[in-house]
Design an enzyme around this catalytic site. Structure first.
Site, PDB file in Angstrom:
ATOM      1  N   ARG A 146       6.387  -2.587  -6.709  1.00  0.00           N
ATOM      2  CA  ARG A 146       7.468  -1.876  -6.437  1.00  0.00           C
ATOM      3  C   ARG A 146       7.563  -1.149  -5.085  1.00  0.00           C
ATOM      4  NH1 ARG A 146       9.639   2.811  -4.699  1.00  0.00           N
ATOM      5  NH2 ARG A 146       8.353   3.807  -6.180  1.00  0.00           N
ATOM      6  N   ASP A 147       6.727  -0.088  -5.215  1.00  0.00           N
ATOM      7  CA  ASP A 147       6.702   0.709  -3.782  1.00  0.00           C
ATOM      8  C   ASP A 147       5.852  -0.175  -2.783  1.00  0.00           C
ATOM      9  OD1 ASP A 147       5.192   4.217  -3.164  1.00  0.00           O
ATOM     10  OD2 ASP A 147       6.995   3.032  -2.118  1.00  0.00           O
TER      11      ASP A 147
ATOM     12  N   HIS B 184       0.624  10.690  -6.287  1.00  0.00           N
ATOM     13  CA  HIS B 184       1.000   9.501  -5.234  1.00  0.00           C
ATOM     14  C   HIS B 184       0.844   9.743  -3.939  1.00  0.00           C
ATOM     15  CE1 HIS B 184       3.847   5.986  -5.204  1.00  0.00           C
ATOM     16  NE2 HIS B 184       3.884   6.474  -4.244  1.00  0.00           N
TER      17      HIS B 184
ATOM     18  N   HIS C  92      -0.184   8.690   0.091  1.00  0.00           N
ATOM     19  CA  HIS C  92      -0.020   7.547   0.887  1.00  0.00           C
ATOM     20  C   HIS C  92      -1.302   7.665   1.854  1.00  0.00           C
ATOM     21  CE1 HIS C  92       4.173   5.364   0.429  1.00  0.00           C
ATOM     22  NE2 HIS C  92       3.844   5.997  -0.763  1.00  0.00           N
TER      23      HIS C  92
ATOM     24  N   CYS D 216       4.949   2.468   6.141  1.00  0.00           N
ATOM     25  CA  CYS D 216       5.769   3.654   6.153  1.00  0.00           C
ATOM     26  C   CYS D 216       6.956   3.580   6.992  1.00  0.00           C
ATOM     27  CB  CYS D 216       4.725   4.938   6.843  1.00  0.00           C
ATOM     28  SG  CYS D 216       5.352   6.311   6.706  1.00  0.00           S
TER      29      CYS D 216
ATOM     30  N   ASN E  18       0.498   2.967   0.801  1.00  0.00           N
ATOM     31  CA  ASN E  18      -0.029   3.311  -0.186  1.00  0.00           C
ATOM     32  C   ASN E  18      -1.746   3.345  -0.303  1.00  0.00           C
ATOM     33  OD1 ASN E  18       1.803   3.914  -2.468  1.00  0.00           O
ATOM     34  ND2 ASN E  18       2.685   2.069  -1.604  1.00  0.00           N
TER      35      ASN E  18
END
Lengths: 354, 347
Positions: free
Chosen positions: B56-57, B248, B250, B288, B297
């Site tokens: 997803r991300d 979470h 990055h 990003c 990520n």
């Protein structure tokens, strides 16, 4: 054992072992960290493309202007072994030597040492390992025999008033032996310190270490050698370098080796990345409020001299700034273009506009 | 590194290196190497749950639109690695996020392995209903600790967004569907710059209070460093039990693993435990949108490598994760962002 541990409530497991690295210990980070920039030597040495002498000189000059206080310049090794360092004498003679900045060079043997001194070196570096097999394969002798060779260099350096820094490779693992005991690292480090090295850099040569292993290794070494004489040199082969460096800082280490643009690969893992990128390290240190210079006095003198020759802000402003990330990024960009490769620094990747 | 003759290569084969330096466990009950046990940092959680957000991300921020069948194959492969939570897709309008347009097909198409959870993002009630109809059994809502980010991202204020999420979470609770909350910009905002820990705490508390079982605190643009992570967590942990928190991170500025290590170390003195849920994306998928050229990520492989080295149990097989990573990178025609994969696959 695993089943037993599963039965214990989490709270008891946590309380049972008192070596907690808790929030209170995170408050003891050093207030200032000296960065030893190894890009021009360790970085370039492991790059496939040979870089010309003028490019090397320009890189080092740009790094000097970025405010780094130690820049490892070259290696007085036979070009037969390390072609990239074939122009060691020209590079050392060609760079601008800024006041307040040290320019150590690698000297694997007495011959290299003498050539380095003749070329104007004021600080040299000797390279040992915590692994017998690595020492054998790398310099064709045992650890004990290597000490004898280094002793000759240290004695000569002492006579000539030249500082000597020591490296201990394979501090967290060896490409031949696998695991390396913290006790062995402590033994080799202690020997270097007692022989006269003012500082010993503990290298995770193949980047296999993780924070727990770093902690164990440092705990053993710190029992034998003063903290102020220790540095860490982490490779980012498995992405662990910054986390390992953070652990070292939490243990009180205040000298960190890194390489602009994360230069260098790894001869033991094709395709792998090399050194910790200086830009990413500086980003973390700045975020932590840690100053990136070595000694107040050298930085102040440096800025006073600069002010005398250039139109600069008040020395105290320079004094407080430490490493200039913008100039560091420019140096990294310059060398990556010369090498025709992308930077390995995430900070550089994020700030470069595509 | 010393003067290494260029002829020296591959001293330790990839397999041997993984055996020597990594713990590859097949299950939570797998025995720990005694040497690794002694090197385990105390004061750390025993088990760390990894929430895999790659599908997803990760994919959401990849330029190349990945075909539905590839997404399904990718998620099925991840399901076989030991990961216990895999964020599958987002029930958002395809106008906003074209990559997630096939959300229903993906949700219906994946094989739902027993013991693995498959949360999906549901930004509003409409998305929630579609998700449930497609078979979702867990959902996530996405808030932010920044007014500007909230406005630009979902076109409403934080307060208005909480209203929408409350509707979703209430409906989810009625149907016994667990809801996870995300707080974006927890360590910085691309529009506002620094974000106070108090604001993050306030938003987290709202989401937790409305019924989210877990709150994932996101360093959306990867600007955080260990100090800011520590300060933010210490603030949030005053209001929310650490067992209900996740991080979470990055890796935009290379700080992710250092920040995660810090999160694991931050101990709540009363409970003697810290954060033990970490989000990551296989191969470090995703870029990003706020920093062109930047990475996304933190890579699941690199995270597992660190956790294994610390002697922490994840239940995840690193080999299999690397294989899934290799699969998706070939599919999107990109090089992996995982350093472990870079070092291992070329060996």
């Amino acid at each position: 054992m695993a089943a037993m541990r599963k039965a214990l409530p989490r709270r008891l497991v946590g309380l049972a072992s008192l070596r907690a690295v808790s929030t209170s210990s995170m408050g003891t980070l050093p207030k200032r960290v000296k960065i030893v920039e190894v890009g021009p030597r360790d970085g370039l040495q492991n790059e496939k493309n040979i870089v010309s002498t003028p490019v090397k000189i320009k890189l080092i000059d740009m790094l000097s202007e970025a405010g780094l206080s130690v820049i490892e310049t070259t290696s007085f090794v036979s070009p037969k072994w390390v072609p990239q360092m074939g122009d060691h004498t020209e590079v050392l003679k060609g760079i601008q030597k800024f006041p307040g900045i040290n320019y150590p060079v690698l000297t694997p043997n007495l011959k290299g040492f003498e050539a380095a001194v003749a070329a104007g070196a004021k600080e040299v570096v000797i390279f040992g390992a915590a692994s017998e097999l690595f020492t054998k394969k790398n310099i064709n002798c045992s650890i004990e025999e290597s000490f004898q060779r280094f002793d000759a260099i240290l004695k000569a350096a002492q006579s000539a008033n030249i500082s000597v820094r020591g490296y201990v490779s394979c501090a967290l693992g060896c490409p031949y032996e696998g695991k390396i005991s913290p006790a062995k690292v402590a033994e080799v480090t202690k020997k270097f310190y007692s022989m006269g090295c003012y500082e010993i850099s503990l290298g995770d040569t193949i980047g296999v270490g993780t924070p727990g292993i770093m902690k164990d290794m440092l705990s053993a070494v710190m029992q034998e050698v003063p903290l102020a004489a220790l540095a860490v040199h982490c490779h980012d082969t498995y992405g662990q370098a910054l986390a390992n460096t953070l652990m070292a800082l939490q243990m009180g280490v205040s000298v960190v080796d890194s390489s602009v643009a994360g230069l260098g690969g790894c001869p033991y893992a094709q395709g792998a990345s090399g050194n910790l990128a200086t830009e990413d390290l500086v980003y973390m240190l700045e975020g932590l409020g840690i100053h990136t210079y070595h000694s107040c006095l050298s930085m102040l003198m440096f800025s006073l001299v600069l002010r005398a020759y250039h139109d600069l802000p008040h020395p105290l402003t320079c004094f407080s700034k430490g490493v200039n990330l913008q100039k560091l990024l420019e140096a990294g960009n310059f060398i990556c273009q010369a090498l025709n490769r992308k930077t390995s620094s995430k900070v550089a990747q994020a700030t470069c506009k595509l | 590194m010393g003067n290494v003759p260029s002829a020296v290569k591959h001293c330790l084969s990839y397999q041997q290196l993984l055996r020597e330096h990594l713990w590859i466990g097949d299950s939570v009950a797998g025995a720990l190497d005694p040497a690794q046990e002694t090197s385990q940092l105390s004061g750390l959680p025993e088990f760390v749950k990894i929430v895999e957000v790659g599908p997803r991300d990760g994919l959401q921020n990849e330029k190349v639109i990945v075909p539905t069948d590839i997404k399904i194959e990718f998620i099925n492969r991840l399901s076989q690695t030991g990961l216990s939570v895999i964020e599958v897709t987002s029930f958002v309008s395809s106008r906003w996020v074209p990559q997630m347009a096939d959300h229903t097909e993906v949700m219906k198409g994946i094989h739902q392995y027993p013991g693995v959870r498959y949360p999906v993002l549901t930004p509003n009630l409409q998305g929630f209903h579609h998700a449930v109809a497609a078979g979702a059994t867990e959902i996530s809502v996405f808030g932010a600790a920044s007014e500007s980010f909230s406005k630009k991202n979902i076109n409403c204020s934080i307060e208005e967004s909480m209203g929408k999420f409350e509707e979703v979470v209430k409906s989810a609770r009625h149907m016994n569907i667990p809801a996870r909350g995300y707080v974006s910009c927890a360590l910085g905002c691309p529009y506002e710059g620094s974000i106070t820990p108090q604001k993050v705490t306030e938003v987290s508390k709202r989401l937790y209070g409305m019924g989210c079982y877990e709150i994932s605190l996101g360093d959306t643009i990867g600007v955080g460093t260990p100090g800011s992570m520590k300060r933010m967590l210490e603030s949030v942990m005053k209001e929310i039990p650490p067992g209900a928190l996740a991080v979470h991170c990055h890796d935009t500025y290379g700080q992710a693993l250092a920040n995660i290590l810090t999160a694991l170390q931050v101990v709540w003195f009363v409970f003697q435990m810290g954060i033990n849920v970490v989000d990551s994306a296989v191969s470090g998928l995703g870029g990003c949108p706020y920093a062109k050229g930047a990475s996304g990520n933190v890579a699941t492989e690199d995270l597992i490598y660190m956790l294994n080295g610390l002697g922490l149990n994840t239940g995840v097989n690193l080999y299999k994760v690397m294989e899934a990573g290799d699969f998706i990178c070939k599919a999107v025609n990109k090089t992996t962002n995982s350093k472990v994969a870079q070092a291992s696959f070329n060996a």
